[in-house]
Design an enzyme around this catalytic site. Structure first.
Site, PDB file in Angstrom:
ATOM      1  N   GLY A  46       0.869  -1.170   0.000  1.00 28.99           N
ATOM      2  CA  GLY A  46       0.000   0.000   0.000  1.00 28.99           C
ATOM      3  C   GLY A  46       0.904   1.216   0.000  1.00 28.99           C
ATOM      4  O   GLY A  46       1.771   1.357  -0.856  1.00 28.99           O
ATOM      5  N   GLU A  47       0.734   2.060   0.968  1.00 31.46           N
ATOM      6  CA  GLU A  47       1.570   3.268   1.085  1.00 31.46           C
ATOM      7  C   GLU A  47       2.019   3.364   2.548  1.00 31.46           C
ATOM      8  O   GLU A  47       1.193   3.556   3.444  1.00 31.46           O
ATOM      9  CB  GLU A  47       0.752   4.490   0.654  1.00 31.46           C
ATOM     10  CG  GLU A  47       1.474   5.803   0.774  1.00 31.46           C
ATOM     11  CD  GLU A  47       2.836   5.794   0.098  1.00 31.46           C
ATOM     12  OE1 GLU A  47       3.835   6.096   0.781  1.00 31.46           O
ATOM     13  OE2 GLU A  47       2.891   5.486  -1.109  1.00 31.46           O
ATOM     14  N   SER A  48       3.325   3.203   2.735  1.00 31.49           N
ATOM     15  CA  SER A  48       3.824   3.055   4.112  1.00 31.49           C
ATOM     16  C   SER A  48       3.634   4.323   4.949  1.00 31.49           C
ATOM     17  O   SER A  48       3.462   4.239   6.167  1.00 31.49           O
ATOM     18  CB  SER A  48       5.295   2.641   4.099  1.00 31.49           C
ATOM     19  OG  SER A  48       6.073   3.595   3.428  1.00 31.49           O
ATOM     20  N   CYS A  78       6.154  -5.310   0.357  1.00 29.49           N
ATOM     21  CA  CYS A  78       6.297  -3.960  -0.193  1.00 29.49           C
ATOM     22  C   CYS A  78       6.185  -2.888   0.912  1.00 29.49           C
ATOM     23  O   CYS A  78       7.107  -2.766   1.710  1.00 29.49           O
ATOM     24  CB  CYS A  78       5.317  -3.748  -1.334  1.00 29.49           C
ATOM     25  SG  CYS A  78       5.854  -2.425  -2.426  1.00 29.49           S
ATOM     26  N   ARG A 107      12.786   3.524   0.247  1.00 25.58           N
ATOM     27  CA  ARG A 107      11.455   3.614  -0.369  1.00 25.58           C
ATOM     28  C   ARG A 107      11.571   4.017  -1.832  1.00 25.58           C
ATOM     29  O   ARG A 107      12.479   4.775  -2.186  1.00 25.58           O
ATOM     30  CB  ARG A 107      10.595   4.674   0.335  1.00 25.58           C
ATOM     31  CG  ARG A 107      10.045   4.245   1.672  1.00 25.58           C
ATOM     32  CD  ARG A 107       9.152   5.333   2.244  1.00 25.58           C
ATOM     33  NE  ARG A 107       7.970   5.550   1.438  1.00 25.58           N
ATOM     34  CZ  ARG A 107       7.464   6.735   1.137  1.00 25.58           C
ATOM     35  NH1 ARG A 107       8.044   7.854   1.546  1.00 25.58           N
ATOM     36  NH2 ARG A 107       6.362   6.823   0.424  1.00 25.58           N
ATOM     37  N   ILE A 136       5.827  -2.752  -7.405  1.00 23.47           N
ATOM     38  CA  ILE A 136       5.023  -1.538  -7.632  1.00 23.47           C
ATOM     39  C   ILE A 136       5.545  -0.443  -6.707  1.00 23.47           C
ATOM     40  O   ILE A 136       5.346  -0.504  -5.495  1.00 23.47           O
ATOM     41  CB  ILE A 136       3.526  -1.808  -7.354  1.00 23.47           C
ATOM     42  CG1 ILE A 136       3.013  -2.981  -8.205  1.00 23.47           C
ATOM     43  CG2 ILE A 136       2.697  -0.551  -7.605  1.00 23.47           C
ATOM     44  CD1 ILE A 136       1.659  -3.526  -7.774  1.00 23.47           C
ATOM     45  N   ARG A 137       6.244   0.527  -7.277  1.00 21.04           N
ATOM     46  CA  ARG A 137       6.900   1.567  -6.465  1.00 21.04           C
ATOM     47  C   ARG A 137       7.531   0.928  -5.230  1.00 21.04           C
ATOM     48  O   ARG A 137       7.306   1.346  -4.081  1.00 21.04           O
ATOM     49  CB  ARG A 137       5.907   2.674  -6.076  1.00 21.04           C
ATOM     50  CG  ARG A 137       5.508   3.546  -7.267  1.00 21.04           C
ATOM     51  CD  ARG A 137       4.533   4.650  -6.912  1.00 21.04           C
ATOM     52  NE  ARG A 137       5.075   5.610  -5.961  1.00 21.04           N
ATOM     53  CZ  ARG A 137       5.949   6.571  -6.250  1.00 21.04           C
ATOM     54  NH1 ARG A 137       6.411   6.687  -7.478  1.00 21.04           N
ATOM     55  NH2 ARG A 137       6.348   7.404  -5.329  1.00 21.04           N
ATOM     56  N   HIS A 177       5.083  -8.369  -4.648  1.00 24.70           N
ATOM     57  CA  HIS A 177       3.694  -8.690  -4.282  1.00 24.70           C
ATOM     58  C   HIS A 177       3.299 -10.095  -4.730  1.00 24.70           C
ATOM     59  O   HIS A 177       2.624 -10.224  -5.769  1.00 24.70           O
ATOM     60  CB  HIS A 177       2.745  -7.700  -4.971  1.00 24.70           C
ATOM     61  CG  HIS A 177       2.825  -6.301  -4.469  1.00 24.70           C
ATOM     62  ND1 HIS A 177       2.038  -5.842  -3.436  1.00 24.70           N
ATOM     63  CD2 HIS A 177       3.602  -5.265  -4.845  1.00 24.70           C
ATOM     64  CE1 HIS A 177       2.317  -4.567  -3.214  1.00 24.70           C
ATOM     65  NE2 HIS A 177       3.264  -4.192  -4.053  1.00 24.70           N
ATOM     66  N   GLU A 179       1.031 -11.871  -3.677  1.00 21.70           N
ATOM     67  CA  GLU A 179      -0.434 -12.030  -3.598  1.00 21.70           C
ATOM     68  C   GLU A 179      -1.116 -11.671  -4.917  1.00 21.70           C
ATOM     69  O   GLU A 179      -2.308 -11.910  -5.076  1.00 21.70           O
ATOM     70  CB  GLU A 179      -0.986 -11.180  -2.430  1.00 21.70           C
ATOM     71  CG  GLU A 179      -1.062  -9.669  -2.677  1.00 21.70           C
ATOM     72  CD  GLU A 179       0.285  -8.970  -2.529  1.00 21.70           C
ATOM     73  OE1 GLU A 179       1.322  -9.669  -2.387  1.00 21.70           O
ATOM     74  OE2 GLU A 179       0.313  -7.729  -2.576  1.00 21.70           O
TER      75      GLU A 179
END
Ligand code: GLN
EC number: 4.3.3.6
Length: 201
Positions: A46-48, A78, A107, A136-137, A177, A179
């Site tokens: 997601g976004e840490s 991630c 990051r 992804i990023r 990822h 998943e």
């Protein structure tokens, strides 16, 4: 055996599905009192920075740190890898993490123009062909302490050799990822870790 997926933000459902497909019992968790019953925890991508904010406002930071210190098996993917790092580079100044893995992660390490890419990662602990990994990023791991086992590196391309999978004790982290690909080997490996840890309690 009950594995929680931290449901503050990110791709929670995909992890619940992957764990369930491995035969584990999995549920979304977001309250401190839900942590007590867990035998394992997944911190999704997601976004840490957002996850850090929400972990603070939901009162989860210290309870999760305590469970980690007590030996709870945790797998971070991630942003989840970033949340398990003792040191974050290019994070926000006020960014908090659960920590636990003695590593330095950067990051968004793979660069702006390559926000997203896919590549092969060979993981010694997993039998079969190299994983097809989706980034992804994503972060990468720049340094690891003596107790950290490097489990996988990017195989080819400009980022070849970069560390993207690690383990320290009951903590597992990947920059990619699994998943999202339907390849269950990483989740199976984590479910095994949870089984072994539960058997030793
Ligand atoms: N770039 C994100 C972060 O810093 C991680 C991206 C992801 O989880 N796919 O948290």
């Amino acid at each position: 055996m009950n594995i929680g997926v931290l449901a503050l933000q990110g791709d929670v459902r995909e992890h619940v599905r992957a764990l369930t497909d491995c035969g584990a019992q999995a549920c979304a968790v977001r309250r401190p009192d839900e942590l007590e019953a867990l035998d394992g925890l997944v911190v999704p991508g997601g976004e840490s920075t957002t996850m850090s904010n929400l972990a603070v406002s939901f009162g989860l930071l210290e309870p999760i740190r305590k469970r980690i210190a007590g030996g709870l098996p945790v797998y971070g993917s991630c942003a989840g890898m970033i949340m398990l790092a003792d040191t974050i580079l290019d994070g926000r100044p006020d960014q908090e993490a659960f920590g636990g893995i003695d590593m330095v992660v950067r990051r968004n390490a793979f660069g702006r123009q390559v926000d997203s890419f896919e590549g092969a990662v060979a993981i010694d602990a997993l039998s079969g062909p190299p994983l097809h990994a989706v980034f992804i990023r994503a972060p990468w791991v720049e340094r690891t302490g003596p107790d950290v086992q490097v489990m996988g590196r990017v195989e080819g391309g400009p980022a070849a050799g970069r560390i993207v999978a690690v383990r320290q004790g009951n903590l597992l982290a990947t920059a990619f990822h699994p998943e999202l690909t339907g390849d269950l080997r990483v989740h199976r490996h984590f479910v095994e870790m949870v089984h072994r840890s539960a058997a030793h309690r």
